[in-house]
Design a protein around this motif. Structure first.
Motif, PDB file in Angstrom:
ATOM      1  N   ILE A 178       0.812  -1.218   0.000  1.00 35.24           N
ATOM      2  CA  ILE A 178       0.000   0.000   0.000  1.00 35.24           C
ATOM      3  C   ILE A 178       0.847   1.270   0.000  1.00 35.24           C
ATOM      4  O   ILE A 178       0.396   2.324  -0.450  1.00 35.24           O
ATOM      5  N   ASP A 179       2.082   1.179   0.459  1.00 30.86           N
ATOM      6  CA  ASP A 179       2.950   2.359   0.458  1.00 30.86           C
ATOM      7  C   ASP A 179       3.298   2.825  -0.949  1.00 30.86           C
ATOM      8  O   ASP A 179       3.775   3.946  -1.134  1.00 30.86           O
ATOM      9  N   TYR A 180       3.052   1.955  -1.940  1.00 33.61           N
ATOM     10  CA  TYR A 180       3.368   2.304  -3.321  1.00 33.61           C
ATOM     11  C   TYR A 180       2.195   2.990  -4.038  1.00 33.61           C
ATOM     12  O   TYR A 180       2.348   3.390  -5.201  1.00 33.61           O
ATOM     13  N   TRP A 181       1.054   3.130  -3.355  1.00 37.80           N
ATOM     14  CA  TRP A 181      -0.151   3.562  -4.049  1.00 37.80           C
ATOM     15  C   TRP A 181      -0.862   4.721  -3.353  1.00 37.80           C
ATOM     16  O   TRP A 181      -0.893   4.806  -2.127  1.00 37.80           O
ATOM     17  N   LYS A 182      -1.467   5.587  -4.167  1.00 38.95           N
ATOM     18  CA  LYS A 182      -2.377   6.630  -3.682  1.00 38.95           C
ATOM     19  C   LYS A 182      -3.818   6.173  -3.878  1.00 38.95           C
ATOM     20  O   LYS A 182      -4.684   6.376  -3.048  1.00 38.95           O
ATOM     21  N   ASP A 183      -4.081   5.571  -5.042  1.00 34.35           N
ATOM     22  CA  ASP A 183      -5.372   4.949  -5.343  1.00 34.35           C
ATOM     23  C   ASP A 183      -5.114   3.858  -6.374  1.00 34.35           C
ATOM     24  O   ASP A 183      -3.957   3.548  -6.666  1.00 34.35           O
ATOM     25  N   ARG A 184      -6.143   3.256  -6.919  1.00 34.67           N
ATOM     26  CA  ARG A 184      -5.923   2.140  -7.833  1.00 34.67           C
ATOM     27  C   ARG A 184      -5.210   2.540  -9.125  1.00 34.67           C
ATOM     28  O   ARG A 184      -4.538   1.723  -9.746  1.00 34.67           O
ATOM     29  N   SER A 185      -5.362   3.784  -9.541  1.00 37.16           N
ATOM     30  CA  SER A 185      -4.779   4.227 -10.810  1.00 37.16           C
ATOM     31  C   SER A 185      -3.463   4.968 -10.654  1.00 37.16           C
ATOM     32  O   SER A 185      -2.717   5.107 -11.618  1.00 37.16           O
ATOM     33  N   HIS A 186      -3.187   5.455  -9.447  1.00 40.21           N
ATOM     34  CA  HIS A 186      -2.026   6.325  -9.259  1.00 40.21           C
ATOM     35  C   HIS A 186      -1.120   5.825  -8.139  1.00 40.21           C
ATOM     36  O   HIS A 186      -1.586   5.526  -7.034  1.00 40.21           O
ATOM     37  N   MET A 187       0.162   5.756  -8.455  1.00 38.70           N
ATOM     38  CA  MET A 187       1.153   5.387  -7.458  1.00 38.70           C
ATOM     39  C   MET A 187       1.461   6.566  -6.551  1.00 38.70           C
ATOM     40  O   MET A 187       1.252   7.724  -6.917  1.00 38.70           O
ATOM     41  N   SER A 188       1.971   6.259  -5.388  1.00 38.71           N
ATOM     42  CA  SER A 188       2.497   7.288  -4.495  1.00 38.71           C
ATOM     43  C   SER A 188       3.856   7.735  -5.010  1.00 38.71           C
ATOM     44  O   SER A 188       4.401   7.166  -5.964  1.00 38.71           O
ATOM     45  N   LYS A 189       4.415   8.730  -4.354  1.00 42.29           N
ATOM     46  CA  LYS A 189       5.744   9.204  -4.727  1.00 42.29           C
ATOM     47  C   LYS A 189       6.769   8.067  -4.641  1.00 42.29           C
ATOM     48  O   LYS A 189       7.625   7.920  -5.520  1.00 42.29           O
ATOM     49  N   LEU A 190       6.663   7.248  -3.604  1.00 43.14           N
ATOM     50  CA  LEU A 190       7.590   6.127  -3.441  1.00 43.14           C
ATOM     51  C   LEU A 190       7.455   5.145  -4.595  1.00 43.14           C
ATOM     52  O   LEU A 190       8.459   4.716  -5.192  1.00 43.14           O
ATOM     53  N   GLY A 191       6.225   4.758  -4.922  1.00 43.45           N
ATOM     54  CA  GLY A 191       6.009   3.834  -6.036  1.00 43.45           C
ATOM     55  C   GLY A 191       6.492   4.411  -7.347  1.00 43.45           C
ATOM     56  O   GLY A 191       7.091   3.708  -8.175  1.00 43.45           O
ATOM     57  N   ALA A 192       6.248   5.716  -7.559  1.00 47.87           N
ATOM     58  CA  ALA A 192       6.664   6.377  -8.804  1.00 47.87           C
ATOM     59  C   ALA A 192       8.178   6.397  -8.939  1.00 47.87           C
ATOM     60  O   ALA A 192       8.718   6.222 -10.047  1.00 47.87           O
ATOM     61  N   GLU A 193       8.879   6.604  -7.841  1.00 43.31           N
ATOM     62  CA  GLU A 193      10.342   6.626  -7.896  1.00 43.31           C
ATOM     63  C   GLU A 193      10.896   5.247  -8.233  1.00 43.31           C
ATOM     64  O   GLU A 193      11.839   5.123  -9.022  1.00 43.31           O
ATOM     65  N   ILE A 194      10.309   4.209  -7.643  1.00 43.23           N
ATOM     66  CA  ILE A 194      10.740   2.840  -7.959  1.00 43.23           C
ATOM     67  C   ILE A 194      10.473   2.537  -9.432  1.00 43.23           C
ATOM     68  O   ILE A 194      11.317   1.971 -10.143  1.00 43.23           O
ATOM     69  N   TYR A 195       9.284   2.916  -9.898  1.00 38.93           N
ATOM     70  CA  TYR A 195       8.942   2.649 -11.289  1.00 38.93           C
ATOM     71  C   TYR A 195       9.799   3.461 -12.259  1.00 38.93           C
ATOM     72  O   TYR A 195      10.245   2.943 -13.283  1.00 38.93           O
ATOM     73  N   SER A 196      10.059   4.720 -11.951  1.00 41.75           N
ATOM     74  CA  SER A 196      10.876   5.559 -12.831  1.00 41.75           C
ATOM     75  C   SER A 196      12.268   4.971 -13.016  1.00 41.75           C
ATOM     76  O   SER A 196      12.837   5.009 -14.119  1.00 41.75           O
ATOM     77  N   THR A 197      12.816   4.412 -11.945  1.00 37.02           N
ATOM     78  CA  THR A 197      14.132   3.777 -12.030  1.00 37.02           C
ATOM     79  C   THR A 197      14.092   2.592 -12.974  1.00 37.02           C
ATOM     80  O   THR A 197      15.003   2.381 -13.791  1.00 37.02           O
ATOM     81  N   LYS A 198      13.021   1.808 -12.892  1.00 37.04           N
ATOM     82  CA  LYS A 198      12.860   0.654 -13.772  1.00 37.04           C
ATOM     83  C   LYS A 198      12.677   1.095 -15.222  1.00 37.04           C
ATOM     84  O   LYS A 198      13.272   0.526 -16.151  1.00 37.04           O
ATOM     85  N   LEU A 199      11.865   2.143 -15.438  1.00 32.96           N
ATOM     86  CA  LEU A 199      11.612   2.637 -16.790  1.00 32.96           C
ATOM     87  C   LEU A 199      12.895   3.162 -17.428  1.00 32.96           C
ATOM     88  O   LEU A 199      13.153   2.925 -18.620  1.00 32.96           O
ATOM     89  N   GLU A 200      13.700   3.852 -16.647  1.00 31.36           N
ATOM     90  CA  GLU A 200      14.977   4.359 -17.157  1.00 31.36           C
ATOM     91  C   GLU A 200      15.860   3.225 -17.647  1.00 31.36           C
ATOM     92  O   GLU A 200      16.477   3.314 -18.716  1.00 31.36           O
ATOM     93  N   LYS A 201      15.917   2.137 -16.892  1.00 26.45           N
ATOM     94  CA  LYS A 201      16.738   0.993 -17.289  1.00 26.45           C
ATOM     95  C   LYS A 201      16.213   0.359 -18.569  1.00 26.45           C
ATOM     96  O   LYS A 201      16.981  -0.087 -19.425  1.00 26.45           O
ATOM     97  N   ASP A 202      14.881   0.323 -18.717  1.00 31.52           N
ATOM     98  CA  ASP A 202      14.277  -0.303 -19.895  1.00 31.52           C
ATOM     99  C   ASP A 202      14.539   0.478 -21.178  1.00 31.52           C
ATOM    100  O   ASP A 202      14.707  -0.117 -22.246  1.00 31.52           O
ATOM    101  N   ILE A 203      14.556   1.791 -21.079  1.00 30.74           N
ATOM    102  CA  ILE A 203      14.702   2.569 -22.317  1.00 30.74           C
ATOM    103  C   ILE A 203      16.158   2.926 -22.617  1.00 30.74           C
ATOM    104  O   ILE A 203      16.467   3.332 -23.743  1.00 30.74           O
ATOM    105  N   SER A 204      17.031   2.761 -21.634  1.00 24.33           N
ATOM    106  CA  SER A 204      18.427   3.177 -21.823  1.00 24.33           C
ATOM    107  C   SER A 204      19.110   2.532 -23.031  1.00 24.33           C
ATOM    108  O   SER A 204      19.914   3.203 -23.698  1.00 24.33           O
ATOM    109  N   PRO A 205      18.816   1.250 -23.393  1.00 24.23           N
ATOM    110  CA  PRO A 205      19.474   0.686 -24.588  1.00 24.23           C
ATOM    111  C   PRO A 205      19.030   1.349 -25.888  1.00 24.23           C
ATOM    112  O   PRO A 205      19.686   1.180 -26.923  1.00 24.23           O
ATOM    113  N   PHE A 206      17.912   2.093 -25.842  1.00 25.78           N
ATOM    114  CA  PHE A 206      17.345   2.637 -27.077  1.00 25.78           C
ATOM    115  C   PHE A 206      17.574   4.134 -27.246  1.00 25.78           C
ATOM    116  O   PHE A 206      17.125   4.718 -28.218  1.00 25.78           O
TER     117      PHE A 206
END
Length: 312
Positions: free
Chosen positions: A280-308
Motif C-alpha cells: 500500500i505504500d506504493y499507491w495513492k489509489d488504484r490508478s495512481h502510485m504514491s511518490k515512493l512507487g513512482a520513484e521505484i517505477y521511474s528507475t525501472k523505466l529508465e533501465k528499460d529505455i536506456s538501450p534505445f
C-alpha cells in the motif's frame, strides 16, 4: 431605413471585433506571465523548456504522477496533464523543433479501443494554437470549426481558462519555481487509511471493461501516425508505455495493444503488472502510485529505455 440598419449592423460588428481583440490581447499578455497551474501555466513552462531538454514525458495524470525525469540520465520535463489523452499529447508534439529528443508517451489499454474518443482533449490547447502555426494546423485536422471560431472571436480560446489563469497570475504571483513537471502524490495518514478501508471492502484489484471487439480507434491511430512522422522529422526516439495500475486488463486486450504498437515499428512497454506484490505504500489509489512507487517505477523505466536512447 435599410441604410441605417445596415450602418448599425456594421457598427455593432466593428465594436464586437475591436472589443474581442482588445480583451484577447489583455488576456494573452497575462497568460504569457503565468507558469503555474494546469489551466495555462504548465503548457507555458513546457514551451519555455521544450527545446532545451532531451527527454519529454507526455500523457494523462498517470504520466504526470508516475515518471520523474530527474531519475533519467537526460535533461527532461514531464508534460503529463490531468484529464488528457493522446490528442493533447500529439498537439504538443506538433510544436516540437529540437532534434534527437526521447519522447515517452503514456497510454492506457482502453484508450486504444475506445470508439467514442474523438481527441477532444486537444481543444484545451486552443490558446496555444494562436502562437503556433503547427499546432493550429494539427487541431484544424480534427476540429476545424473550433479553429474557425477562434479566428472569428479570439477570446474563444480562453473559454474555461480565465478564472484559473487569473488565480495563478494574481494570487500565486504566476512565478515559476524550478520544476521538471513531475507531480508526485504523497498520501496523508488519513488518505492511506481510507484507501485501506476501500480495498478491504472491494478487493485490491478491479477489472477494466473493454469492448467485445478490439478495434483500434481510427482517430487514435491517426494521432499515433502523426507522432511517428513528427519523431522521424526531428530524428527523435518515440516510445509508448503503460505504467503500473491496480486496475487489471484482460490478456487479449493487452496483447492486441502490444501488437498494434509493434505493427507501427514502435517500442511499447506494458508495465501494468510491474509490482508483483501489493504494498500500500506504493499507491495513492488504484490508478495512481504514491511518490515512493513512482520513484521505484521511474528507475525501472529508465533501465528499460536506456538501450534505445543516446545520452548526450
Amino acid at each position: 431605413m435599410k441604410k441605417k440598419s445596415f450602418l448599425l449592423f456594421l457598427t455593432i460588428v466593428a465594436v464586437f471585433f475591436i472589443t474581442d481583440r482588445a480583451v484577447y490581447l489583455m488576456l494573452h499578455r497575462i497568460e504569457k506571465e503565468v507558469f503555474t497551474g494546469q489551466s495555462v501555466g504548465k503548457a507555458n513552462l513546457f514551451n519555455k523548456v521544450k527545446d532545451s531538454v532531451e527527454l519529454l514525458v507526455m500523457g494523462s495524470s498517470r504520466a504526470a504522477r508516475h515518471v520523474d525525469p530527474d531519475l533519467f540520465p537526460l535533461s527532461g520535463y514531464n508534460m503529463g496533464m490531468d484529464g488528457t489523452h493522446l490528442g493533447y499529447a500529439t498537439a504538443l508534439l506538433s510544436s516540437l523543433n529540437r532534434k534527437g529528443q526521447t519522447i515517452l508517451v503514456h497510454v492506457d489499454h482502453h484508450e486504444v479501443f475506445n470508439a467514442d474518443y474523438m481527441g477532444e482533449d486537444m481543444l484545451a490547447l486552443l490558446n496555444e494554437s494562436m502562437d503556433s502555426e503547427e499546432m493550429e494546423g494539427f487541431i484544424n485536422e480534427y476540429y476545424p470549426e473550433d479553429i474557425l471560431l477562434s479566428k472569428m472571436t479570439n477570446c474563444y480560446v480562453y473559454n474555461g481558462k480565465v478564472l484559473g489563469m487569473f488565480k495563478n497570475a494574481f494570487m500565486d504571483s504566476g512565478v515559476s519555481k524550478p520544476t521538471n513537471g513531475f507531480s508526485p502524490l504523497t498520501p496523508s495518514a488519513q488518505q492511506k487509511q481510507t484507501f485501506e478501508q476501500i480495498l478491504e471492502k472491494e478487493g485490491i484489484t478491479q477489472n477494466i471493461e473493454m469492448p467485445d471487439t478490439l478495434v483500434v480507434n481510427e482517430k487514435f491511430e491517426s494521432m499515433v501516425d502523426f507522432a511517428i512522422e513528427t519523431a522521424k522529422r526531428n530524428n527523435s526516439k518515440l516510445i509508448f508505455f503503460t505504467s503500473p495500475s491496480l486496475n487489471k486488463v484482460k490478456k487479449g486486450a493487452r496483447q492486441r495493444t502490444t501488437d498494434f504498437f509493434n505493427s507501427k515499428g514502435l517500442l511499447y512497454l506494458d508495465d501494468l503488472d510491474f509490482f508483483k506484490e501489493f504494498d500500500i505504500d506504493y499507491w495513492k489509489d488504484r490508478s495512481h502510485m504514491s511518490k515512493l512507487g513512482a520513484e521505484i517505477y521511474s528507475t525501472k523505466l529508465e533501465k528499460d529505455i536506456s538501450p534505445f536512447i543516446e545520452v548526450h
